[in-house]
Motif scaffolding. Structure first.
Motif, PDB file in Angstrom:
ATOM      1  N   TRP A 380       0.810  -1.230   0.000  1.00 57.81           N
ATOM      2  CA  TRP A 380       0.000   0.000   0.000  1.00 57.81           C
ATOM      3  C   TRP A 380       0.836   1.269   0.000  1.00 57.81           C
ATOM      4  O   TRP A 380       0.322   2.365  -0.170  1.00 57.81           O
ATOM      5  CB  TRP A 380      -0.954   0.000   1.203  1.00 57.81           C
ATOM      6  N   HIS A 381       2.141   1.109   0.209  1.00 57.70           N
ATOM      7  CA  HIS A 381       3.006   2.298   0.305  1.00 57.70           C
ATOM      8  C   HIS A 381       3.675   2.656  -1.013  1.00 57.70           C
ATOM      9  O   HIS A 381       4.535   3.522  -1.050  1.00 57.70           O
ATOM     10  CB  HIS A 381       4.056   2.069   1.400  1.00 57.70           C
ATOM     11  N   LEU A 382       3.295   1.988  -2.086  1.00 58.08           N
ATOM     12  CA  LEU A 382       4.038   2.173  -3.335  1.00 58.08           C
ATOM     13  C   LEU A 382       3.338   3.086  -4.335  1.00 58.08           C
ATOM     14  O   LEU A 382       3.970   3.571  -5.273  1.00 58.08           O
ATOM     15  CB  LEU A 382       4.283   0.802  -3.997  1.00 58.08           C
ATOM     16  N   ASP A 383       2.059   3.300  -4.166  1.00 60.61           N
ATOM     17  CA  ASP A 383       1.341   4.079  -5.191  1.00 60.61           C
ATOM     18  C   ASP A 383       1.692   5.564  -5.114  1.00 60.61           C
ATOM     19  O   ASP A 383       2.004   6.194  -6.126  1.00 60.61           O
ATOM     20  CB  ASP A 383      -0.169   3.888  -5.034  1.00 60.61           C
ATOM     21  N   ALA A 384       1.669   6.138  -3.910  1.00 64.75           N
ATOM     22  CA  ALA A 384       1.828   7.602  -3.798  1.00 64.75           C
ATOM     23  C   ALA A 384       3.230   8.101  -4.172  1.00 64.75           C
ATOM     24  O   ALA A 384       3.346   9.074  -4.928  1.00 64.75           O
ATOM     25  CB  ALA A 384       1.448   8.052  -2.387  1.00 64.75           C
ATOM     26  N   PRO A 385       4.313   7.489  -3.662  1.00 66.75           N
ATOM     27  CA  PRO A 385       5.620   8.099  -3.940  1.00 66.75           C
ATOM     28  C   PRO A 385       6.002   8.031  -5.416  1.00 66.75           C
ATOM     29  O   PRO A 385       5.665   7.066  -6.092  1.00 66.75           O
ATOM     30  CB  PRO A 385       6.602   7.289  -3.076  1.00 66.75           C
ATOM     31  N   ALA A 386       6.720   9.053  -5.871  1.00 72.48           N
ATOM     32  CA  ALA A 386       7.155   9.174  -7.280  1.00 72.48           C
ATOM     33  C   ALA A 386       5.958   9.185  -8.224  1.00 72.48           C
ATOM     34  O   ALA A 386       6.033   8.654  -9.334  1.00 72.48           O
ATOM     35  CB  ALA A 386       8.145   8.072  -7.638  1.00 72.48           C
ATOM     36  N   GLY A 387       4.875   9.784  -7.784  1.00 71.55           N
ATOM     37  CA  GLY A 387       3.709   9.953  -8.651  1.00 71.55           C
ATOM     38  C   GLY A 387       2.732   8.808  -8.490  1.00 71.55           C
ATOM     39  O   GLY A 387       3.115   7.644  -8.640  1.00 71.55           O
ATOM     40  N   THR A 388       1.470   9.136  -8.196  1.00 70.02           N
ATOM     41  CA  THR A 388       0.450   8.091  -8.081  1.00 70.02           C
ATOM     42  C   THR A 388       0.205   7.475  -9.468  1.00 70.02           C
ATOM     43  O   THR A 388       0.617   8.030 -10.490  1.00 70.02           O
ATOM     44  CB  THR A 388      -0.882   8.686  -7.574  1.00 70.02           C
ATOM     45  N   SER A 389      -0.530   6.370  -9.478  1.00 69.85           N
ATOM     46  CA  SER A 389      -0.826   5.729 -10.769  1.00 69.85           C
ATOM     47  C   SER A 389      -1.621   6.675 -11.669  1.00 69.85           C
ATOM     48  O   SER A 389      -1.464   6.658 -12.892  1.00 69.85           O
ATOM     49  CB  SER A 389      -1.581   4.415 -10.536  1.00 69.85           C
ATOM     50  N   ASP A 390      -2.468   7.518 -11.064  1.00 66.69           N
ATOM     51  CA  ASP A 390      -3.185   8.522 -11.872  1.00 66.69           C
ATOM     52  C   ASP A 390      -2.207   9.435 -12.599  1.00 66.69           C
ATOM     53  O   ASP A 390      -2.393   9.766 -13.776  1.00 66.69           O
ATOM     54  CB  ASP A 390      -4.074   9.397 -10.967  1.00 66.69           C
ATOM     55  N   ILE A 391      -1.172   9.839 -11.872  1.00 66.49           N
ATOM     56  CA  ILE A 391      -0.183  10.754 -12.482  1.00 66.49           C
ATOM     57  C   ILE A 391       0.584  10.024 -13.595  1.00 66.49           C
ATOM     58  O   ILE A 391       0.859  10.608 -14.652  1.00 66.49           O
ATOM     59  CB  ILE A 391       0.793  11.293 -11.402  1.00 66.49           C
ATOM     60  N   GLN A 392       0.914   8.739 -13.367  1.00 67.66           N
ATOM     61  CA  GLN A 392       1.630   8.004 -14.432  1.00 67.66           C
ATOM     62  C   GLN A 392       0.759   7.951 -15.695  1.00 67.66           C
ATOM     63  O   GLN A 392       1.236   8.188 -16.809  1.00 67.66           O
ATOM     64  CB  GLN A 392       1.976   6.568 -14.011  1.00 67.66           C
ATOM     65  N   LEU A 393      -0.532   7.649 -15.509  1.00 65.98           N
ATOM     66  CA  LEU A 393      -1.413   7.551 -16.681  1.00 65.98           C
ATOM     67  C   LEU A 393      -1.579   8.911 -17.352  1.00 65.98           C
ATOM     68  O   LEU A 393      -1.639   9.016 -18.586  1.00 65.98           O
ATOM     69  CB  LEU A 393      -2.782   6.990 -16.272  1.00 65.98           C
ATOM     70  N   HIS A 394      -1.625   9.948 -16.528  1.00 61.46           N
ATOM     71  CA  HIS A 394      -1.738  11.303 -17.064  1.00 61.46           C
ATOM     72  C   HIS A 394      -0.547  11.616 -17.975  1.00 61.46           C
ATOM     73  O   HIS A 394      -0.699  12.107 -19.095  1.00 61.46           O
ATOM     74  CB  HIS A 394      -1.793  12.261 -15.870  1.00 61.46           C
ATOM     75  N   ARG A 395       0.670  11.224 -17.498  1.00 62.03           N
ATOM     76  CA  ARG A 395       1.879  11.477 -18.296  1.00 62.03           C
ATOM     77  C   ARG A 395       1.878  10.625 -19.570  1.00 62.03           C
ATOM     78  O   ARG A 395       2.261  11.104 -20.649  1.00 62.03           O
ATOM     79  CB  ARG A 395       3.139  11.181 -17.464  1.00 62.03           C
ATOM     80  N   LEU A 396       1.455   9.370 -19.447  1.00 65.53           N
ATOM     81  CA  LEU A 396       1.433   8.508 -20.633  1.00 65.53           C
ATOM     82  C   LEU A 396       0.400   9.006 -21.641  1.00 65.53           C
ATOM     83  O   LEU A 396       0.627   8.952 -22.856  1.00 65.53           O
ATOM     84  CB  LEU A 396       1.152   7.058 -20.227  1.00 65.53           C
TER      85      LEU A 396
END
Ligand code: FAD
Length: 434
Positions: A380-396
């Protein structure tokens, strides 16, 4: 090597030796500490970071001329992965300070590099990076912390939250506003921010008490309060206005792959534990693994893990070999999207794996003395740091739509990314006399 591990074409003999070395350390030095860390979630393990750092592993990507390993990004991934396979907290401790190295390598002055990189490489200094604030997570430009110029100094004020290794770090990389403006969500002024090196023992640096969290017990990601913290102008990292570049480039080139590696280690551990369980647990007079529905779930676990490992290693292999496959115009081919994609997939996959593993275990996965419960909490501690999954999808999505508006950091900083030293050629066999 277990059945769920597989060699990729990206690993060299040096990588394999390093993996064995870290694995031995993790089993010998980290595993015995886990029971204590789990029993005391309100405590930070203040020694584990030093133990890891003494091996030189925080300096995985620091060039050898500063005493670093000069081993590259895939080596860094293997170190974090193998630590996380035994303890998510150990992996998080390693990754948080390896992340703190990036800003000095990419933006540090020669004096800053000469002062800090040898200390970090020797394991005597744990760096951090402090960007997030209570009102600005994914939206970095929303930050409110300030630095004002005062003669030859800068004076910093503000609060930084969720800072990896907050309670054991010696040197914080703090990003603040330096443009005298208040944050305006309608204006994305990339030059509003600057970055500073702030020694943890400077007057005015205050650490809030450690707050226990869902998982990764022993790791600290707490709050730093800066009250009139005075640093010399020479502590600025890069130039005034480089703060956003420092934050973003560190997050893309180090933060993403580091969290991908933690996810991979946890994923491997969850998968191995679950396979052992399914093969030894007996139901209907046979191992649980004989049931077709359980086999289907095991297939899913293995598929996700194989894909996660391939994406993770391929992305950092690209980072290690930026100059090998240049674009037609001769510039290095960027790999930012591969790093983003690997983090997105790695985090989704390990969280899916956690749910699948729990389902295969039935009630047995819930007992706190059994490691699955700890591993699941750690995911549960991996999604927020270095950008949430939402942010990754936003960048992609921005790439897919044909224009990112973001620099490709792997390309822009390629000249500062040291490729790993090539492995020595094997000694030729001496010719035998006829
Ligand atoms: C274990 C751990 C270690 C950390 N280490 C560090 C560290 O070393 N240094 C540091 O500075 N910070 C660190 N952080 C903080 C981390 O970077 C932030 O948690 C992260 O940037 C997200 O910010 P937030 O939690 O405030 O969520 P928010 O940004 O407030 O997001 C809340 C929700 O809104 C969504 N959202 C936000 N923006 C968008 C958008 N543009 N499009 C779509 N959805 C969006 C998010 O996906 C999320 O679901 C760490 C956090 C954790 C949990």
């Amino acid at each position: 090597m277990s059945d769920t591990e597989f060699e990729t074409e990206f690993e060299t003999d040096d990588h394999r030796r390093l993996r064995e070395q870290v694995r031995e350390f993790a089993l010998g030095e980290v595993a015995p500490r886990i029971a204590h860390m789990q029993a005391h979630p309100a405590d930070v393990d203040t020694h584990l970071g030093a133990l890891i750092a003494q091996n030189g592993w925080i300096g995985a990507t620091i060039p050898t001329r500063y005493g670093g390993m000069g081993a590259g990004h895939l080596a860094k991934t293997l170190i974090i992965e193998e630590l996380s396979r035994v303890s998510g907290a150990a992996g998080m401790i390693a990754q948080a300070s390896q992340l703190g190295v990036a800003k000095i390598l990419h933006f540090g002055s020669p004096e800053q590099q000469q002062t800090w990189l040898p200390l970090i490489a020797a394991g005597e200094c744990l760096p951090t990076i402090a960007v997030t604030e209570p009102e600005s997570g994914g939206h970095v430009l929303g930050m409110r912390a300030t630095a004002r110029r005062d003669g030859h100094d800068w004076v910093l004020n503000g609060r930084k939250v969720y800072i990896g290794n907050s309670h054991i770090g010696h040197l914080h990389g703090v990003v603040t506003r330096t443009d005298d403006t208040t944050p305006d969500p309608r204006r994305d002024d990339a030059s509003a921010l600057s970055a500073f090196l702030v020694e943890a023992d400077r007057p005015g640096v205050h650490l809030e008490p450690h707050q226990p969290a869902t998982g990764v017990h022993g790791f600290s990601f707490g709050d730093l309060v800066l009250r009139e913290v005075r640093v010399p102008a020479a502590n600025m990292i890069g130039r005034p206005g480089d703060g956003l570049a420092v934050a973003y480039s560190s997050s893309i080139l180090y933060g993403r792959p580091n969290l991908t590696a933690v996810a991979l280690g946890l994923h491997q551990a969850i998968t191995e534990l679950t396979l052992r369980f399914a093969q030894t647990r007996r139901r209907y007079g046979a191992p649980l693994a004989d049931l077709p529905t359980i086999q289907h779930k095991i297939g899913q676990l293995h598929h996700r893990l194989m894909t996660a490992r391939h994406l993770a290693y391929q992305a950092v292999h690209r980072l290690d070999h930026l100059h090998h496959h240049p674009l037609q115009d001769g510039r290095p081919r960027p790999c930012d999207d591969e790093l983003i994609n690997a983090k997105y997939w790695g985090v989704q996959a390990v969280q899916d794996a956690a749910r699948t593993a729990m389902s295969i275990h039935g009630a047995a996965g819930l007992r706190t003395h059994y490691p699955l419960e700890r591993l699941v909490r750690d995911t549960w501690h991996l999604d927020a740091p270095a950008g949430t999954s939402d942010i990754q999808l936003h960048r992609l999505a921005q790439t897919a739509l044909g224009g990112t508006g973001h620099p490709a950091w792997s390309q822009r900083l390629a000249h500062l990314i040291t490729p790993p030293a090539p492995e020595p050629e094997p000694e030729p066999e001496p010719e035998r006399a006829a």
